[in-house]
Design a protein around this motif. Structure first.
Motif, PDB file in Angstrom:
ATOM      1  N   GLY A   1      81.352 -71.954  47.634  1.00  0.00           N
ATOM      2  CA  GLY A   1      80.198 -72.822  47.471  1.00  0.00           C
ATOM      3  C   GLY A   1      79.361 -72.535  46.244  1.00  0.00           C
ATOM      4  O   GLY A   1      78.151 -72.796  46.243  1.00  0.00           O
ATOM      5  N   VAL A   2      79.997 -72.021  45.198  1.00  0.00           N
ATOM      6  CA  VAL A   2      79.274 -71.669  43.974  1.00  0.00           C
ATOM      7  C   VAL A   2      79.301 -72.848  43.008  1.00  0.00           C
ATOM      8  O   VAL A   2      80.374 -73.374  42.680  1.00  0.00           O
ATOM      9  CB  VAL A   2      79.912 -70.442  43.295  1.00  0.00           C
ATOM     10  N   ARG A   3      78.139 -73.246  42.529  1.00  0.00           N
ATOM     11  CA  ARG A   3      78.102 -74.310  41.522  1.00  0.00           C
ATOM     12  C   ARG A   3      78.008 -73.674  40.139  1.00  0.00           C
ATOM     13  O   ARG A   3      76.963 -73.675  39.490  1.00  0.00           O
ATOM     14  CB  ARG A   3      76.931 -75.270  41.761  1.00  0.00           C
ATOM     15  N   ALA A   4      79.143 -73.130  39.706  1.00  0.00           N
ATOM     16  CA  ALA A   4      79.242 -72.609  38.347  1.00  0.00           C
ATOM     17  C   ALA A   4      79.841 -73.709  37.481  1.00  0.00           C
ATOM     18  O   ALA A   4      80.793 -74.391  37.884  1.00  0.00           O
ATOM     19  CB  ALA A   4      80.110 -71.360  38.318  1.00  0.00           C
ATOM     20  N   VAL A   5      79.298 -73.886  36.293  1.00  0.00           N
ATOM     21  CA  VAL A   5      79.712 -74.967  35.402  1.00  0.00           C
ATOM     22  C   VAL A   5      80.601 -74.399  34.302  1.00  0.00           C
ATOM     23  O   VAL A   5      80.236 -73.430  33.627  1.00  0.00           O
ATOM     24  CB  VAL A   5      78.477 -75.669  34.806  1.00  0.00           C
ATOM     25  N   VAL A   6      81.761 -74.995  34.126  1.00  0.00           N
ATOM     26  CA  VAL A   6      82.677 -74.584  33.069  1.00  0.00           C
ATOM     27  C   VAL A   6      82.120 -75.028  31.719  1.00  0.00           C
ATOM     28  O   VAL A   6      81.736 -76.191  31.540  1.00  0.00           O
ATOM     29  CB  VAL A   6      84.069 -75.199  33.299  1.00  0.00           C
ATOM     30  N   ILE A   7      82.081 -74.091  30.772  1.00  0.00           N
ATOM     31  CA  ILE A   7      81.674 -74.391  29.403  1.00  0.00           C
ATOM     32  C   ILE A   7      82.798 -73.924  28.476  1.00  0.00           C
ATOM     33  O   ILE A   7      83.895 -73.636  28.939  1.00  0.00           O
ATOM     34  CB  ILE A   7      80.321 -73.729  29.054  1.00  0.00           C
ATOM     35  N   GLY A   8      82.559 -73.846  27.176  1.00  0.00           N
ATOM     36  CA  GLY A   8      83.569 -73.334  26.267  1.00  0.00           C
ATOM     37  C   GLY A   8      84.773 -74.260  26.155  1.00  0.00           C
ATOM     38  O   GLY A   8      84.723 -75.442  26.500  1.00  0.00           O
ATOM     39  N   GLN A   9      85.895 -73.701  25.692  1.00  0.00           N
ATOM     40  CA  GLN A   9      87.046 -74.538  25.383  1.00  0.00           C
ATOM     41  C   GLN A   9      87.773 -75.068  26.608  1.00  0.00           C
ATOM     42  O   GLN A   9      88.443 -76.088  26.525  1.00  0.00           O
ATOM     43  CB  GLN A   9      88.017 -73.790  24.461  1.00  0.00           C
ATOM     44  N   VAL A  10      87.639 -74.406  27.764  1.00  0.00           N
ATOM     45  CA  VAL A  10      88.209 -75.015  28.973  1.00  0.00           C
ATOM     46  C   VAL A  10      87.524 -76.352  29.241  1.00  0.00           C
ATOM     47  O   VAL A  10      88.180 -77.353  29.554  1.00  0.00           O
ATOM     48  CB  VAL A  10      88.099 -74.061  30.180  1.00  0.00           C
ATOM     49  N   ALA A  11      86.214 -76.393  29.086  1.00  0.00           N
ATOM     50  CA  ALA A  11      85.515 -77.679  29.207  1.00  0.00           C
ATOM     51  C   ALA A  11      85.969 -78.644  28.117  1.00  0.00           C
ATOM     52  O   ALA A  11      86.137 -79.847  28.361  1.00  0.00           O
ATOM     53  CB  ALA A  11      84.005 -77.473  29.142  1.00  0.00           C
TER      54      ALA A  11
END
Length: 214
Positions: free
Chosen positions: A61-71
């Motif tokens: 249930g973690v709302r971690a947001v992908v950033i960087g080159q994966v995004a």
């Protein structure tokens, strides 16, 4: 139905693993990445698979947001990467679930000087903690990390959600916010990738979600 951004990411991770399959280890981690080549040239590319950690974050249930080159890849960038960078809100009450997710994939944590720290909730309250796991290494950041004039907390509010099999949800930064992040950091690879995402060709790869200037 699996959202196209996740299909892009699965395909890119598979290409990364294939590219690195017969490559000898270099001893370089994601923090040693060349400012032009990026982490595709580090050992992070060996066996790169961000999905075990992304799935663990969802399960907990973690709302971690992908950033960087994966995004970037999820938005249609053609450049490969060997690391996974995450942004979360830094609220102490959310840290135990984050720690549980990382523990479940046998991740190890390090401070910004590279010293090991325990995989427990307090460690995630740093502005940035580095991590390694069997599938992916990278940085886990909070809005407390200096981001120049960029109001990063608002980027969390504007994040997009992609749906995958089994109800998996992966949150990732909007394209406009990612471009602003890239230009704020300003390394050669960031500027190149910002230009790619800001090009008309990138517009043709998919709809551009609306966002508001910070």
């Amino acid at each position: 139905m699996i959202d196209e951004p996740l299909e892009r990411l699965r395909a890119a991770a598979r290409r990364t693993r294939e590219l690195a399959l017969n490559r000898a280890g270099t001893g370089l981690g994601h923090q040693d990445a060349d400012d032009d080549v990026g982490t595709i040239g580090t050992d992070g590319a060996l066996g790169f698979d961000p999905f075990p950690l992304l799935e663990a974050l969802h399960r907990n249930g973690v709302r971690a947001v992908v950033i960087g080159q994966v995004a970037g890849i999820m938005h249609g960038s053609t450049e490969l990467t060997g690391d996974l960078d995450l942004l979360w809100d830094g609220v102490p009450a959310h840290a135990p679930a984050l720690a549980a997710a990382f523990t479940s994939v046998d991740a190890r944590l390090f401070d910004e000087e590279g010293n090991p720290v325990a995989t427990h909730a307090d460690s995630f309250l740093r502005p940035k903690v580095e991590f390694t796991s069997p599938g992916a290494a990278g940085d886990c950041c909070t809005p407390a990390l200096p981001w120049g004039d960029l109001r990063v907390r608002e980027c969390l509010d504007r994040a997009i959600t992609a749906a995958g099999p089994g109800g998996l949800e992966v949150h990732y930064v909007s394209r406009d916010d990612l471009i602003r992040m890239r230009r704020a950091i300003g390394r050669p690879k960031d500027l190149r990738r910002a230009d790619e995402l800001d090009s008309p060709a990138s517009d043709r790869r998919g709809p551009r979600p609306a966002s508001h200037a910070p």
